[in-house]
Design an enzyme around this catalytic site. Structure first.
Site, PDB file in Angstrom:
ATOM      1  N   ARG A  18       0.806  -1.218   0.000  1.00  0.00           N
ATOM      2  CA  ARG A  18       0.000   0.000   0.000  1.00  0.00           C
ATOM      3  C   ARG A  18       0.842   1.273   0.000  1.00  0.00           C
ATOM      4  NH1 ARG A  18      -4.163  -0.647   4.591  1.00  0.00           N
ATOM      5  NH2 ARG A  18      -2.847  -2.373   5.257  1.00  0.00           N
ATOM      6  N   ASN A 230       0.987   1.966   7.201  1.00  0.00           N
ATOM      7  CA  ASN A 230       0.663   1.120   6.055  1.00  0.00           C
ATOM      8  C   ASN A 230       0.650   1.858   4.731  1.00  0.00           C
ATOM      9  OD1 ASN A 230       0.122  -1.415   7.471  1.00  0.00           O
ATOM     10  ND2 ASN A 230      -1.475  -0.190   8.448  1.00  0.00           N
ATOM     11  N   ASN A 363      35.997  39.135   4.696  1.00  0.00           N
ATOM     12  CA  ASN A 363      34.703  39.615   4.218  1.00  0.00           C
ATOM     13  C   ASN A 363      34.539  39.211   2.751  1.00  0.00           C
ATOM     14  OD1 ASN A 363      32.590  41.288   3.137  1.00  0.00           O
ATOM     15  ND2 ASN A 363      32.727  42.456   5.028  1.00  0.00           N
ATOM     16  N   SER A 391      32.882  42.563  -4.398  1.00  0.00           N
ATOM     17  CA  SER A 391      31.666  41.951  -4.930  1.00  0.00           C
ATOM     18  C   SER A 391      31.858  41.402  -6.341  1.00  0.00           C
ATOM     19  CB  SER A 391      30.547  42.994  -4.982  1.00  0.00           C
ATOM     20  OG  SER A 391      30.275  43.411  -3.666  1.00  0.00           O
TER      21      SER A 391
HETATM   22 MG    MG Z   1      -0.616  -4.621  10.538  1.00  0.00          MG
END
Ligand code: MG
Ligand code: UD1
Length: 455
Positions: A18, A230, A363, A391
């Site tokens: 399942r 399940n 930095n 940067s």
């Molecule tokens: Mg069972």
């Protein structure tokens, strides 16, 4: 607790159809750990030093996974699925070794608590031959009922075999049992299969023991703690219960979670006192956060260590091997992988730092990238303490940036930058006074001429 020896037998032969999955049911995870590993951990916490894992369908995958979560487990194969007693007897060799206590557990009941198992073991120590862990589900349909006679537990009747009267009983079998090792094989060998399902039911040992004059008792556990999984909806329910337990524990141990229901922990997350976790944070496996650290909103951490008073996020991603030392900062839209960010260093905006060391106090400017991969191998970037990376720089590894060096913004750095040096890795800017105006006028008259021709 007691000095009695204990074997846990974990039934992991579930078909799990399942779940609709190629993965065996018991390997589906709660808090990034397979369900069956949660069961084996609970047994360990309750003092079980030996583990027997009974596998069936998908056995190889479970066996392989067990090398990780229970390396000392003995694996037994139940080739045919003939019932729970038959499954337990697949581990006959392990039972025959003569442990004092035997715990029988299901691999798909991941929320079981060590306390319940300890209590059951205590009852064995006090003289019970069989201890059944019972519970009271909101709807008992489908469960085995605990049949009590004169205050004794006399039998467990499976739902399909119950009379109408018996079906009204609300006290049910959770599936967990503790059996005295001295009696286990004798009891199990007497189980037959004349019942509605034609299976060898483990639950039959209750009646067998009772008839033999042995003491059989039931203890009670909460519905939540014995939830059997399940399907994936139940898997998610169990996850939610686990997370709620863990969030509460984290808070009681001194962490602040502003919106606990939005924070997800792994089975092994370690959070120290005075850590602040903002909303919507995910902790994957292997994360440790030291005291005073702040994890800002929407951060994703895995295999990372966050040092004392360090700050992460908002919107940061720490991947395995990210080591942030004291007061280090990794800010918004930054990714750090297999890299150390040393004391007080800052990686504040839009950066990728991988296979690297960022020295103390360095930095790292916005948009900095460590170019660590050439499509085949990974290379290291070493950034010295106090360095300043402008940067939008690309640091092409392997590369060393010396302590206190400066890298100009927009650089592509391919050669070592020595200590205290300034490196430009870009074309120099050229400025021509008045040239902008001239250009604008030229473009405007060209456009006007074009329009006149079109008319
Ligand atoms: Mg069972
Ligand atoms: C079982 C109990 C029932 C209890 C319920 C709780 C028995 C006979 N019944 O019923 O009293 O209320 O659990 O959820 O024990 N397994 C094997 N090999 C087998 C059969 C089962 O390994 O041949 C394993 C399954 O993978 C599962 C566990 O044993 O982990 C229980 O089996 P299942 O068929 O789910 O039993 P239930 O009918 O749920």
């Amino acid at each position: 607790m007691t000095s009695r020896t204990c074997l846990s037998i974990i039934l992991a032969a579930g078909e799990g159809t399942r779940m609709k999955s190629a993965t065996p049911k018991v390997l589906h995870q709660i808090a990034c750990l397979p369900m069956v590993a949660h069961v084996s951990r609970a047994a360990e916490r309750a003092g079980a030093e030996a583990v027997a894992l009974v596998v069936g369908h998908g056995g190889d995958a479970v066996r392989k996974a067990a090398e990780g979560f229970a390396p000392k487990a003995e694996i037994f194969v139940q080739a045919e699925r003939l019932g729970t007693a038959h499954a337990v007897l697949a581990a006959r060799q392990a039972i025959a070794k003569g442990h004092d206590d035997i715990l029988v557990m299901f691999g798909d009941t991941p929320l079981v608590e060590a306390d319940s198992l300890e209590l059951a073991r205590q009852k064995l120590a006090e003289g019970a031959a069989v201890v059944v862990i019972g519970f009271r589900p909101p709807n008992p349909a489908g469960y085995g009922r605990l049949i009590e006679k004169n205050g004794r537990l006399a039998a467990i009747r499976e739902d399909k075999d119950c009379s109408d009267e018996e079906r009204k009983i609300g006290f049910c079998n959770a599936g967990l049992m503790a059996i005295s090792g001295a009696h286990a094989l004798k009891l199990l060998d007497q189980v037959g299969n004349t019942n509605a399902k034609g299976e060898f039911y483990l639950t039959d040992i209750v009646e067998i023991a009772d008839k033999a004059g042995l003491a059989v008792i039931a203890t009670e556990a909460s519905f939540e703690s014995v939830l059997g999984i399940n399907n994936r909806a139940e898997l998610a329910e169990a996850e939610a219960i686990w997370q709620n337990r863990r969030r509460r524990q984290a808070m009681l141990e001194g962490a602040t979670l502003i919106a606990p229901e939005t924070v997800y922990f792994s089975h092994d997350t370690e959070i120290a006192t005075d850590v602040l976790v903002e909303p919507n944070v995910w902790f994957g496996p292997g994360v440790r956060v030291a005291t005073g650290a702040v994890i800002h909103a929407f951060s994703h951490l895995e295999g990372a260590h966050v040092g004392p008073r360090a700050e992460v996020g908002p919107y940061a991603r720490l991947r395995p091997g990210a080591e942030l030392h004291e007061k280090a900062k990794v800010g918004n839209f930054c990714e750090v992988k297999k890299a150390t960010v040393e004391k007080g260093a800052k990686v504040n905006h839009l950066a990728y730092i991988g296979d690297a060391r960022v020295g103390a106090g360095a930095n790292i400017g916005a948009g900095t990238i460590t170019c660590n991969y050439d499509g085949f191998s990974k290379f290291f970037t070493d950034i010295g303490e106090g360095a300043f990376i402008g940067s939008n720089s690309s640091l092409v590894a392997p590369i060393v940036i010396g302590a206190r060096a400066y890298v100009a913004s927009g650089s592509v750095i391919t050669e070592e930058v020595p200590e205290d040096a300034l490196a430009f890795g870009r074309a120099r800017q050229k400025t021509l006074p008045g040239k902008g105006k001239e250009l604008r006028e030229r473009f405007a008259s060209a456009a006007a001429a074009k329009k006149a021709v079109a008319k």
